[in-house]
Design an enzyme around this catalytic site. Structure first.
Site, PDB file in Angstrom:
ATOM      1  N   CYS A 276       0.819  -1.220   0.000  1.00 45.52           N
ATOM      2  CA  CYS A 276       0.000   0.000   0.000  1.00 45.52           C
ATOM      3  C   CYS A 276       0.851   1.268   0.000  1.00 45.52           C
ATOM      4  CB  CYS A 276      -0.975   0.011   1.165  1.00 45.52           C
ATOM      5  SG  CYS A 276      -1.185  -1.548   1.996  1.00 45.52           S
ATOM      6  N   ARG A 305       6.651 -11.388   5.262  1.00 46.64           N
ATOM      7  CA  ARG A 305       6.041 -11.221   6.585  1.00 46.64           C
ATOM      8  C   ARG A 305       6.664 -12.201   7.551  1.00 46.64           C
ATOM      9  NH1 ARG A 305      -0.407 -10.249   5.261  1.00 46.64           N
ATOM     10  NH2 ARG A 305       0.017  -8.463   3.906  1.00 46.64           N
ATOM     11  N   GLN A 323       1.403 -11.076  -3.718  1.00 49.28           N
ATOM     12  CA  GLN A 323      -0.012 -10.692  -3.683  1.00 49.28           C
ATOM     13  C   GLN A 323      -0.518 -10.323  -5.070  1.00 49.28           C
ATOM     14  OE1 GLN A 323      -1.694  -7.898  -0.938  1.00 49.28           O
ATOM     15  NE2 GLN A 323      -0.235  -8.399   0.682  1.00 49.28           N
ATOM     16  N   ASP A 325      -2.369  -7.858  -5.854  1.00 41.87           N
ATOM     17  CA  ASP A 325      -2.791  -6.693  -5.079  1.00 41.87           C
ATOM     18  C   ASP A 325      -3.288  -5.552  -5.964  1.00 41.87           C
ATOM     19  OD1 ASP A 325      -3.229  -5.288  -2.804  1.00 41.87           O
ATOM     20  OD2 ASP A 325      -1.129  -4.839  -2.358  1.00 41.87           O
ATOM     21  N   HIS A 327      -4.755  -1.248  -5.235  1.00 43.72           N
ATOM     22  CA  HIS A 327      -5.303  -0.196  -4.393  1.00 43.72           C
ATOM     23  C   HIS A 327      -6.150   0.705  -5.270  1.00 43.72           C
ATOM     24  CE1 HIS A 327      -2.007  -1.819  -1.987  1.00 43.72           C
ATOM     25  NE2 HIS A 327      -2.872  -1.620  -1.008  1.00 43.72           N
ATOM     26  N   LYS A 411     -13.150  -4.793   6.589  1.00 46.71           N
ATOM     27  CA  LYS A 411     -12.901  -5.494   5.331  1.00 46.71           C
ATOM     28  C   LYS A 411     -13.831  -6.670   5.136  1.00 46.71           C
ATOM     29  CE  LYS A 411      -9.204  -8.127   7.535  1.00 46.71           C
ATOM     30  NZ  LYS A 411      -8.100  -9.009   7.305  1.00 46.71           N
ATOM     31  N   HIS A 457      -8.270  -1.496  -0.519  1.00 41.56           N
ATOM     32  CA  HIS A 457      -7.190  -2.474  -0.750  1.00 41.56           C
ATOM     33  C   HIS A 457      -7.888  -3.760  -1.156  1.00 41.56           C
ATOM     34  CE1 HIS A 457      -4.362  -0.409   2.258  1.00 41.56           C
ATOM     35  NE2 HIS A 457      -5.535   0.151   2.486  1.00 41.56           N
TER      36      HIS A 457
END
Ligand code: TSB
Ligand code: ZN
Length: 583
Positions: A276, A305, A323, A325, A327, A411, A457
């Site tokens: 992000c 992580r 990911q 991913d 945004h 979320k 996200h």
């Protein structure tokens, strides 16, 4: 599968069986000390300190035998309540129990359970006599750090399960066996999807060529979808400075999930746990008008992580992940509409993969937890209601989970159940009012004033890692033809007479763009066929004299016994259609 944790009687039996196991262990290893022995989804375990001894496979049988003996002996199990002082005295030679007892507040009444020569500290309840514990099995053992902390001593954890009758036990063991077969770690190894190596590290799988084919195709699939929906993809580094994560708030709220920082010259870097912050900077690189929004920035982004070493699992829970991913930067009035589009995309993708076993979870903040969640009641309530509204509009079944929200907002998560172990989140879509503020992002509204955008996200596959783990389990490794590492396996019936034709077909299919293999080993047809089925090749061609004479193709599908015959052109067209449709 029987739900032990949700069944009061079974929970109690399994708990008592943990004590029974501990008693048997104590008989066989008089110096053994015991930490905790809870009931879990698959039965029970007990963490045991055996000094320098290590449990071996054959020891489980010995322990089981001793358990049977104690059970036959049939001693009653009785409860005793004592004061904290009495408990400290009673267990004075047991540092583990002392540690547990010291955690009780002064004045607490502590309960103990005794059966024959064995007493354990326990809240209970338990069955009345050990006689009731007849149908059990010790399943496996592993090392487990005391209190789950790698700095502590390694204890031996023995797992087992107990049922009321033999049928239930046998059925459970059979299901467990099937789940093991379906476990993506086994399939991933059998099909050469991924490997691990301790020189690379825990939770850092290496994708092998077969796995890379699956992943590349997943990437292409979702990339195409996202392109059509107006996403713009970027590439950004998988590190950032500590200051970047201080700006985003991750340093304060997410640090325990991050790898430690490293200094390079004057800069202090971290491996990024999320993308992000990078995407906030990408958005901020240009001025935006209200007419430009939504702006959708996507990336197949590598993140690191810190996952507990006991939690990492195959491709499902890794420390280095990629990911799917994005945004989405929207105006406040666009939140509902954009969230709807994300939910529609999730449903579309799950439909393409034929996934049915999943649950929607609306993850909300815990209003009491002021440390994790920023304090703005109105913002949280508004955001949470927006998500509810959309879910209701879709008529989706969902459940609410307090305290599961990200630190920046509520979320929607999609939860799935792996073959082995607890549920995990696949897709996620998270509302965020905070991050754009922290990065001072803006757009110019109709009246020429600066406004702050809202961010969604979202990750549809979650990570390619976890999604691959999941579809390997859902399909038991028999991936649809568009994803399969080998799409067509060509087998000549007899190498002497049919290899030339098989070779010709192999080359033709390869030239047409399919992933083909020619099995020209001097092995029996039956053997090659069986292996082709084990390797989950979607199409196995069996080419013999008829096919050579008629210039045709005969194939078997992985999940069928029948053989189908058609012309080469028909076969190529059919395969092309299927791959294009990704069905
Ligand atoms: C969606 N910032 C958001 C992003 O924009 C984010 O990182 N969300 S997340 O923390 O929920 O992670 C996204 C997805 O990654 C999760 O839904 C889950 O499917 C997957 N994931 C999380 N941790 C792991 C892990 N350790 N191994 C594999 N996949 C993981
Ligand atoms: Zn994010």
């Amino acid at each position: 599968m029987k739900k032990i944790l949700e069944d009061e009687k079974l929970s109690m039996m399994n708990h008592s069986c943990a004590h029974l196991m501990a008693q048997a262990v104590k008989h066989l290893y008089p110096n053994a000390l015991f930490w905790v022995g809870p009931v879990i989804e698959e039965g029970f375990y007990y963490d045991i300190d055996l000094g320098d001894e290590a449990i071996k496979e054959e020891d489980l049988i010995k322990i089981e035998k001793e358990m049977k003996k104690i059970s036959k002996d049939g001693k009653r199990i009785y409860r005793e309540e004592i004061s904290k002082e009495e408990a400290l005295e009673k267990f004075k030679n047991d540092p583990y129990k002392i540690d547990l007892i010291n955690n009780f507040a002064e004045g607490t009444i502590i309960s103990c359970y005794t059966q024959g020569d064995f007493t354990d500290l326990c809240r209970g309840p338990h069955v009345d006599t050990v006689k009731e514990l007849k149908f059990f099995k010790l399943l496996k053992f592993s090392g487990a750090y005391w209190k789950g902390d790698a700095k502590n001593r390694m204890l031996q954890r023995i797992y087992g399960v107990c049922f009321e009758n033999e049928e239930d036990l046998n059925e459970y063991l059979k299901e467990l066996e099937e789940a093991k077969e379906r476990d993506h770690r086994k399939i991933g190894k059998d099909l050469n999807i991924f490997m691990s190596h301790n020189l690379v590290g825990k939770g850092m799988p290496l994708w092998l060529p077969n796995g890379a084919i699956v992943r590349k195709n997943l990437e292409n699939y979702i990339y195409e979808k996202e392109q059509k929906l107006g996403y713009q993809h970027v590439y950004t580094p998988c590190v950032g400075t500590v200051d970047l994560y201080k700006t985003s708030g991750h340093w304060d709220h997410y640090k325990e999930n991050m790898f430690p920082s490293m200094k390079v010259d004057e800069e202090e870097f971290v491996l990024r746990p999320m993308n992000c912050p990078h995407h906030m900077l990408v958005y901020g690189n240009e001025l935006h008008s209200y007419r430009d929004l939504p702006i959708r920035i996507g990336e197949f982004a590598t993140d690191f992580r810190y996952e507990a070493s006991g939690a990492v699992k195959g491709l499902e829970r890794v420390r280095c992940m990629c990911q799917n991913d994005a945004h989405l930067f929207v105006r406040p009035d666009q939140i509902g509409e954009e969230f709807k589009k994300v939910v529609a995309l999730i449903l579309d993708v799950y439909n393409d993969f034929g996934l049915k076993n999943y649950k929607f979870r609306l993850s909300l903040r815990d209003p009491q937890d002021k440390e994790k969640y920023f304090d703005d009641d109105q913002m949280w309530n508004e955001a949470e209601n927006k998500l509810r509204e959309v879910l209701n509009e879709f008529g989706l079944d969902y459940y609410e989970a307090i305290g599961e929200a990200a630190f920046y907002g509520p979320k929607l998560d999609v939860e799935v159940k792996p073959a082995v172990g607890p549920e995990v989140t696949l897709s996620t879509c998270q509302l965020d009012f905070l991050l754009p503020r922290r990065f001072e992002l803006s757009y110019i509204d109709k009246d020429g004033n600066k406004q702050v955008p809202v961010v969604l996200h979202r990750a549809i596959f979650g990570t390619f890692d976890r999604f691959t783990a999941f579809i390997l389990e859902e399909t038991k490794g028999a991936l649809p033809v568009w994803l399969s590492p080998i799409q067509v396996n060509v087998i000549p019936v007899n190498n002497e007479y049919h290899l030339e034709y098989a070779q010709e077909i192999y080359e033709k299919l390869g030239a047409a763009g399919f992933r083909v293999k020619l099995d020209d080993r001097n092995e029996k047809l039956g053997y090659k066929l069986r292996e082709s089925i084990i390797n989950k090749n979607p199409y196995t061609l069996i080419l013999g004299q008829n096919e050579v004479d008629d210039k045709t193709i005969s194939y078997r599908l992985n999940n069928e016994q029948d053989t189908h015959t058609m012309s080469q052109e028909e076969f190529i067209d059919m395969l092309e259609d299927q791959i294009k449709a990704r069905k």
